[in-house]
Design an enzyme around this catalytic site. Sequence first.
Site, PDB file in Angstrom:
ATOM      1  N   GLU A 159      -9.191  -5.361  -4.267  1.00 14.94           N
ATOM      2  CA  GLU A 159      -8.542  -4.391  -3.382  1.00 14.94           C
ATOM      3  C   GLU A 159      -9.553  -3.568  -2.593  1.00 14.94           C
ATOM      4  O   GLU A 159      -9.448  -3.393  -1.376  1.00 14.94           O
ATOM      5  CB  GLU A 159      -7.654  -3.449  -4.196  1.00 14.94           C
ATOM      6  CG  GLU A 159      -6.472  -4.107  -4.886  1.00 14.94           C
ATOM      7  CD  GLU A 159      -5.260  -4.271  -3.990  1.00 14.94           C
ATOM      8  OE1 GLU A 159      -5.357  -3.950  -2.792  1.00 14.94           O
ATOM      9  OE2 GLU A 159      -4.216  -4.717  -4.501  1.00 14.94           O
TER      10      GLU A 159
ATOM     11  N   SER B 224       0.839  -1.190   0.000  1.00 15.12           N
ATOM     12  CA  SER B 224       0.000   0.000   0.000  1.00 15.12           C
ATOM     13  C   SER B 224       0.883   1.252   0.000  1.00 15.12           C
ATOM     14  O   SER B 224       1.679   1.439  -0.910  1.00 15.12           O
ATOM     15  CB  SER B 224      -0.967  -0.051   1.181  1.00 15.12           C
ATOM     16  OG  SER B 224      -1.991   0.906   1.057  1.00 15.12           O
TER      17      SER B 224
ATOM     18  N   HIS C 223      -7.668  -5.680  -0.218  1.00 15.39           N
ATOM     19  CA  HIS C 223      -6.423  -4.974   0.065  1.00 15.39           C
ATOM     20  C   HIS C 223      -5.807  -5.495   1.360  1.00 15.39           C
ATOM     21  O   HIS C 223      -6.503  -5.702   2.361  1.00 15.39           O
ATOM     22  CB  HIS C 223      -6.737  -3.486   0.204  1.00 15.39           C
ATOM     23  CG  HIS C 223      -5.540  -2.601   0.276  1.00 15.39           C
ATOM     24  ND1 HIS C 223      -4.654  -2.447  -0.755  1.00 15.39           N
ATOM     25  CD2 HIS C 223      -5.092  -1.785   1.276  1.00 15.39           C
ATOM     26  CE1 HIS C 223      -3.712  -1.583  -0.422  1.00 15.39           C
ATOM     27  NE2 HIS C 223      -3.944  -1.182   0.814  1.00 15.39           N
TER      28      HIS C 223
END
Length: 504
Positions: free
Chosen positions: A314, A192, A414
Amino acid sequence: MTSAVETSGGRVEGTLKRGVQQFRGIPFAAAPVGELRFRPPRPVEPWAGTLDATRFGPQALQAASQLEAMFGGTPPPSSEDCLTLNVFTPSADGGRRPVMVWIHGGAFLTGSGSTPWYNGTSFATNHDIVVVTVNYRLGAFGFLHLDDVGGEAFGGSGNVGILDQVAALDWVRENIEGFGGDPNNVTVFGESAGAMSVGTLMGLPVAKGLFAKAIPQSGAAHNARPRDDADAIARDLLASLSLDATPAGAARLRELPAEAVLEAQNAIVAKHQPSGLAFTPVVDGIVLPEPPIDAIGGGSAGGVRVLIGTNADEMKLFTALDPASSDLDEAHLIKRAATAIGDAGKAAELVIAYRSHRDGATAADVWADLQGDFVFRIPAIRLAEHQVARDNAVYSYLFTWPSPQFGGALGACHALEIPFAWNTLDTGMSQLFIGPADDATRELAAAMHGAWASFARTGTPSAPGLPEWPAYDEERRATMIFDNPCRVEDDPGGIDREAWAGLR
């Protein structure tokens, strides 16, 4: 206790856990407080005697995380005095093992190198690798661009969080041999905002030569803010604190209690939430001369081998925190897409393209897929394309294993790949995120973890349980699918990828 190790700052002594020597909370730069707030990191002041490196240092100053609250996490202590790192090693014996340096995620606002997910024990015991996890300044403390308001005294202030990472990599180059690592075989990896940091480092002049390999997980090189935009945010923050947008007003920021700056930061974050991350690296013309993706296209990361990828779903992690997204209609879907992309006509075209092969999908489903590609997948593809065009080795993955937790609502969301890549399935947060691990889950983790370790050691990902993994190129676009079973697919999601031609 472990044996003591001499570092550039002084002697450190850690602890032995499960056969792994752990050195926690080692300062790699001076405390960025007082006159050093908003300044690039300075060398650490050497200490006398032996530093007790058995406890993690405080995380960077930050607001409470929604995700931690969602999964029941308890935040550790935080402080401005946060520039420490942690080393996990099989033995501090000068063994010149591969080194993996982890940069945590958290939207450049939250996170810590001491999160249990990032425990390097498995890399050390199963693959004879040295792991380093890093803290760096976050939010306004790490990414508030005050150069235009404050002048030379604040040069580079919008990138001091990234420069903290560079300082940590410098520390690794200078000291890691004493912990059994090879300073010439360093892999920098992150997820990320950590992956976006990795992408930024690939385009950062002062980071060149500090690592040989890179693994950006769900992030790339597209998140550096233009200087004018960053200046506007700085002026907004100063105004929220009733400070003038002048050198004197900027100087006052160094005198305020950290909590006051954090409170102002949180208000700015909330205000800018619809348009993306408020605090990111800045194309300031000083530290970062051009957008990282452009620098990479120009060859800034020549010779760096890359393993890059994203997760299939995600955005499902974020839609779980955004109940309004489930009620989207078509008009609001197009409006959201136009806001994100900045082009209403192209947004409408993308929605049509995505709908063309998603029979029965709701507006919320289309938005989640489109936004996930905009923020994560397409930037990753662009970075891969740029590296390949310069004859650098690139390997692509897509993580598609769906979590059974929360009734399956998370999908392959995610951050879900983190405990698989680290082989930390049995931590408390992993259990909440993925459920109890069965044999198939453990096999997937062993394969992914093994591939990461293989890449760090040799520059080529391979592991028992994985088919042969071809390098990525723009003709075939071979991609490893991490699921049960793992397999290689050519150009997965190619229809959607083609819809983004000329964008991102």
